[in-house]
Design an enzyme around this catalytic site. Structure first.
Site, short mmCIF file in Angstrom:
data_model
loop_
_atom_site.label_atom_id
_atom_site.label_comp_id
_atom_site.label_asym_id
_atom_site.label_seq_id
_atom_site.Cartn_x
_atom_site.Cartn_y
_atom_site.Cartn_z
NE ARG A 247 8.76 2.87 -6.14
CZ ARG A 247 7.45 3.10 -5.96
NH1 ARG A 247 6.69 3.37 -7.01
NH2 ARG A 247 6.92 3.05 -4.76
CD GLU B 211 -2.16 6.74 6.24
OE1 GLU B 211 -1.45 6.71 5.21
OE2 GLU B 211 -2.42 7.78 6.87
P1 AMP Z 1 5.40 -0.02 3.50
O1 AMP Z 1 4.62 -1.28 3.33
O2 AMP Z 1 4.68 1.04 4.25
O3 AMP Z 1 6.80 -0.28 4.07
O4 AMP Z 1 5.59 0.58 2.06
C1 AMP Z 1 6.57 0.10 1.24
C2 AMP Z 1 6.12 0.00 -0.18
O5 AMP Z 1 5.40 1.16 -0.60
C3 AMP Z 1 7.32 -0.11 -1.07
O6 AMP Z 1 7.00 -1.02 -2.11
C4 AMP Z 1 7.55 1.29 -1.58
O7 AMP Z 1 7.84 1.25 -2.95
C5 AMP Z 1 6.24 2.02 -1.34
N1 AMP Z 1 6.39 3.25 -0.55
C6 AMP Z 1 5.89 3.48 0.68
N2 AMP Z 1 6.17 4.72 1.10
C7 AMP Z 1 6.88 5.29 0.10
C8 AMP Z 1 7.48 6.57 -0.07
N3 AMP Z 1 7.41 7.53 0.85
N4 AMP Z 1 8.13 6.81 -1.22
C9 AMP Z 1 8.22 5.85 -2.17
N5 AMP Z 1 7.68 4.63 -2.07
C10 AMP Z 1 7.02 4.34 -0.94
#
Ligand code: AMP
Length: 179
Positions: free
Chosen positions: A67, A104
């Site tokens: 995205r 996770e």
């Molecule tokens: P993180 O590494 O946990 O910050 O996750 C970020 C990545 O996962 C980004 O590329 C987001 O597109 C996706 N992502 C994580 N959580 C969500 C969420 N609740 N809704 C949409 N995309 C998410």
């Protein structure tokens, strides 16, 4: 014209759909497709991110698969900047730099063509959502390993309670909306 920050935050609010328990139970997924499908809102968000790129003096925009691509490519084109895809592991022909990071459950990895980067370039790292911050941090570390400098990380939405900002180690973060 670049809309003001409050108007942009309202557009992000209106354009993101929360989908409970997707892609797994317990996740409140923030779906950006309604925003992308609203031409005026999409244009306003791209303009706002372009203004961030200008403000931080970016020479390039790195978009995180998938995205982040949808945001970073139009921002780069609008601002006359280079676009670099930060891809999931195994998609980009080499030579690539790779960064693994913890999820996770298990690990993931992202890759960047280091040979696209000229030393000292200033880069805006773009993604849709900052959650726990591992993805954005890995993207920043790739950019830095390639010899460039992270001018800022920008996202449409920061999920503040997941603490992703702290993962960025002081690199500047711009969130068009914080929840
Ligand atoms: P993180 O590494 O946990 O910050 O996750 C970020 C990545 O996962 C980004 O590329 C987001 O597109 C996706 N992502 C994580 N959580 C969500 C969420 N609740 N809704 C949409 N995309 C998410």
């Amino acid at each position: 014209m670049v809309p003001d920050a409050e108007a942009v935050a309202a557009l992000v609010d209106a354009g993101l759909r929360t989908v409970p328990d997707f892609p797994r139970p317990g996740v409140q997924f923030k779906d950006i497709t309604p925003l992308l499908a609203d031409a005026a809102a999409f244009a306003a968000v791209v303009a706002a991110l372009g203004e961030v790129a200008r403000r931080v003096g970016a020479d390039a925009v790195a978009g995180v698969e998938a995205r982040g691509f949808m945001l970073a490519a139009p921002v780069a084109e609008r601002c006359g900047l280079a676009f670099w895809p930060v891809r999931k592991a195994g998609k980009l022909p080499g030579p690539v730099l790779r960064r693994e990071y913890a999820l996770e459950y298990g690990t993931a990895a992202v890759e960047l063509r280091g040979d696209l980067v000229r030393p000292g370039q200033r880069v805006l790292v773009l993604d849709d959502v900052l959650a726990t911050g591992g993805t954005a941090r890995a993207a920043c570390e790739l950019v830095e390993e390639a010899g460039a400098q992270v001018a800022a990380v920008a996202v449409l939405l920061e999920l503040a309670e997941l603490g992703g900002r702290a993962q960025l180690g002081g690199r500047p973060l711009v969130a068009l909306r914080t929840a």
